[in-house]
Design a protein around this motif. Structure first.
Motif, PDB file in Angstrom:
ATOM      1  N   THR A  82       0.738  -3.393  15.441  1.00  0.00           N
ATOM      2  CA  THR A  82       0.837  -1.940  15.379  1.00  0.00           C
ATOM      3  C   THR A  82      -0.568  -1.350  15.444  1.00  0.00           C
ATOM      4  O   THR A  82      -1.405  -1.632  14.589  1.00  0.00           O
ATOM      5  CB  THR A  82       1.535  -1.495  14.088  1.00  0.00           C
ATOM      6  N   HIS A 135      -2.885   7.455   6.554  1.00  0.00           N
ATOM      7  CA  HIS A 135      -2.060   6.244   6.612  1.00  0.00           C
ATOM      8  C   HIS A 135      -2.121   5.533   5.266  1.00  0.00           C
ATOM      9  O   HIS A 135      -2.862   4.553   5.092  1.00  0.00           O
ATOM     10  CB  HIS A 135      -2.548   5.312   7.727  1.00  0.00           C
ATOM     11  N   PRO A 136      -1.339   5.978   4.291  1.00  0.00           N
ATOM     12  CA  PRO A 136      -1.377   5.363   2.960  1.00  0.00           C
ATOM     13  C   PRO A 136      -0.750   3.971   2.917  1.00  0.00           C
ATOM     14  O   PRO A 136      -0.973   3.224   1.961  1.00  0.00           O
ATOM     15  CB  PRO A 136      -0.579   6.353   2.096  1.00  0.00           C
ATOM     16  N   ASP A 137       0.011   3.615   3.961  1.00  0.00           N
ATOM     17  CA  ASP A 137       0.614   2.280   4.011  1.00  0.00           C
ATOM     18  C   ASP A 137      -0.467   1.240   4.338  1.00  0.00           C
ATOM     19  O   ASP A 137      -1.579   1.588   4.731  1.00  0.00           O
ATOM     20  CB  ASP A 137       1.719   2.246   5.072  1.00  0.00           C
ATOM     21  N   PRO A 138      -0.127  -0.054   4.188  1.00  0.00           N
ATOM     22  CA  PRO A 138      -1.133  -1.102   4.404  1.00  0.00           C
ATOM     23  C   PRO A 138      -1.755  -1.063   5.795  1.00  0.00           C
ATOM     24  O   PRO A 138      -1.084  -0.803   6.798  1.00  0.00           O
ATOM     25  CB  PRO A 138      -0.335  -2.395   4.197  1.00  0.00           C
ATOM     26  N   ARG A 155     -10.036   0.700  -0.690  1.00  0.00           N
ATOM     27  CA  ARG A 155      -9.057  -0.264  -0.174  1.00  0.00           C
ATOM     28  C   ARG A 155      -9.782  -1.548   0.226  1.00  0.00           C
ATOM     29  O   ARG A 155      -9.917  -1.854   1.416  1.00  0.00           O
ATOM     30  CB  ARG A 155      -8.316   0.335   1.033  1.00  0.00           C
ATOM     31  N   THR A 206      -1.316  -4.390  11.278  1.00  0.00           N
ATOM     32  CA  THR A 206      -1.578  -2.971  11.518  1.00  0.00           C
ATOM     33  C   THR A 206      -3.075  -2.752  11.671  1.00  0.00           C
ATOM     34  O   THR A 206      -3.857  -3.090  10.774  1.00  0.00           O
ATOM     35  CB  THR A 206      -1.042  -2.106  10.359  1.00  0.00           C
TER      36      THR A 206
END
Length: 508
Positions: A36, A166-169, A194, A299
């Motif tokens: 992704t 983009h708070p997701d991994p 992060r 990602t």
């Protein structure tokens, strides 16, 4: 220092002049590489690059007295535009020292914003030395393009936006590297919040100052740098950017010109925008890193860092992109000089899309054909060479031959004293499968093709130049062939350019 840069970045003033650029999913590229992919669209900034962030954050903190004395900067182009725009907004005088090799589009963009441009040298280092002399003479403030905490923090706001958008991994973020300001600012911010996200810098193979410096543990100075990606043509990275990169950067990967051209095409295919070479550097590095690591279902975020592309470079980029994607193969095929062999060769190519075809009669026994083919995988080339060999047609893969790619493909030809009764015709072939075989099948076996040149230019027809040896007694039959073929054509046998460079000795 880590916390210091977090605070600096959070308090950076960039949005008076910069936008929060979109983070866009790239579905086509994601599908192709099995991961992704997101592009951080810094090419959409008012100056078409991220550089406005750091330049403005530095300049907005200057005193009124400093601003009245003006600012000076050294830049290959994008920082120059950032400083010029910031100066315009803050109403101060700006002098920008740029390389003489800087793209015209960048120079013009700077002057349109009211800054004075001084052109000197061919790299950032040359400009830096001259700019420092001017700053000492005038008392103006030097605005460093990367090695300044305020500039670094301004560039770090790119990372701040990504993590918010983009708070997701995220598995890895890919960042172009010139002097290291963007890399250092983003890495310091990302690793503070992060730390599990990998931060990967990307450099051209011929401008790899950060890669070598990190490998050797000290800043090195390159004797020279390639200027195709002029936005990152830096001989030495910054002292502070190097320190931060040593602490926070996970890896630096190198890519070549073909890979950058392919990445420009990747971005265009996903969002119809055209990046400059340095602007596509991170995308090229992401693809190379994913392939090297065998990454799947991850990602990735890659910074689309700039779009200040000279229009006249697009032809070269389009041509090299196919090579960078490994979607085009270049081969030289030895064909026996006898009736039907050329037709046999074309039939063995089959339905493959021919991107280029160069042939010039040289001697009676054999001919060497230079051909480009669209492919999906390099394994196709091996299979095709084997098929040709089984029909006594020897072929050599030249896809990785730089001389062939850059020069020979444009130079195939020359005088052919033995090509008697040669007629030169310029055709427009319909750009569809079978057009060439239709042409060959309509020819008499008594005629010999002595010259053939074709290059796919993306039009709805192919521009083809053909030399055919036709005895004078076959005039009527040859004219009937041209009529039946119904392809637009122009007779060029008496063209001066042909006579000087391609014709027989008698014609020349």
């Amino acid at each position: 220092m880590n916390k210091d840069y977090l605070e600096r970045t959070l308090s950076a003033r960039v949005y008076d002049v910069a936008i929060e650029s979109p983070l866009e999913h790239a579905p086509n590229l994601s599908r192709r590489i099995g991961n992704t992919v997101y592009f951080k669209r810094e090419d959409m900034q008012p100056v078409f690059s991220f550089k406005i962030r750091g330049a403005y954050n530095k300049m907005v903190q200057l005193s009124r007295a400093d601003l009245e004395r003006g600012v000076i900067a050294a830049s290959a182009g994008n920082h120059a535009q950032g400083v010029a725009m910031a100066a315009q907004y803050l109403k101060c005088r700006a002098t920008i020292v740029m390389p003489a090799t800087a793209p015209r589009i960048k120079v013009d963009a700077v002057t349109r914003r009211g800054a004075e441009v001084v052109l000197i040298g061919d790299s950032y280092s040359d400009c830096y030395e001259h700019a420092m002399k001017l700053a000492a003479q005038s008392g103006a403030t030097f605005v460093h393009p990367y090695d300044d905490p305020d500039v670094i923090a301004g560039q770090g706001t790119v990372a701040m936006e990504i993590l918010r958008q983009h708070p997701d991994p995220i598995d890895a973020v890919f960042i172009p590297v010139g002097g290291g300001g963007l890399l250092a600012g983003m890495a310091a911010y990302i690793k503070r919040l992060r730390p599990e996200v990998k931060v990967i810098g990307v450099e051209p193979t011929d401008a790899n100052a950060m890669y070598l410096s990190l490998k050797l543990g000290e800043r090195i100075t390159l004797p020279q740098v390639g200027i195709f990606a002029d936005g990152v043509a830096v001989k030495q990275v910054g002292e502070e950017t190097f320190r931060l990169s040593q602490e926070f950067v996970d890896d630096v990967i190198l890519v070549d010109t073909d890979a950058m051209c392919a990445a420009i095409k990747d971005v265009f295919e996903d969002n119809r925008s055209i990046l400059e070479p340095a602007g596509a550097l991170a995308i090229a590095g992401m693809k190379a890193w994913a392939a090297r690591e065998g990454a799947q279902d991850k990602t990735f975020v890659a910074i689309a860092s700039g779009a200040n592309m000279n229009f006249d470079r697009l032809r070269y980029v389009a041509e090299q992109a196919e090579m960078g994607e490994q979607r085009e193969a270049i081969m030289v095929v030895t064909v026996p000089e006898k009736p039907g062999s050329f037709r046999t060769f074309c039939s063995l190519i089959g339905a493959r899309n021919v991107t280029e075809f160069n042939y010039r009669y040289a001697k009676e026994s054999e001919a060497h054909v230079f051909v480009g083919l669209s492919i999906q995988h390099r394994s196709e080339v091996v299979d095709l060479i084997a098929t040709l060999a089984s029909h006594e047609l020897a072929a050599v893969d030249l896809t990785d031959n730089e001389l062939a790619k850059l020069h020979i493909r444009h130079l195939v030809g020359g005088h052919a004293p033995q090509a008697v009764n040669e007629r030169l015709i310029r055709f427009e072939f319909p750009e569809r499968p079978g057009a060439l075989l239709n042409f060959l099948n309509g020819m008499s076996d008594n005629w010999n093709i002595s010259l053939f040149h074709y290059r796919n230019h993306g039009a709805d027809y192919g521009r083809v130049l053909v030399g055919i040896q036709v005895p004078p007694s076959d005039d009527a039959e040859f004219n009937a062939f041209l009529t039946r073929l119904a392809y637009p054509y122009w007779l060029e046998t008496h063209n001066l350019a042909y006579q000087l460079f391609l014709g027989t000795e008698a014609a020349s």
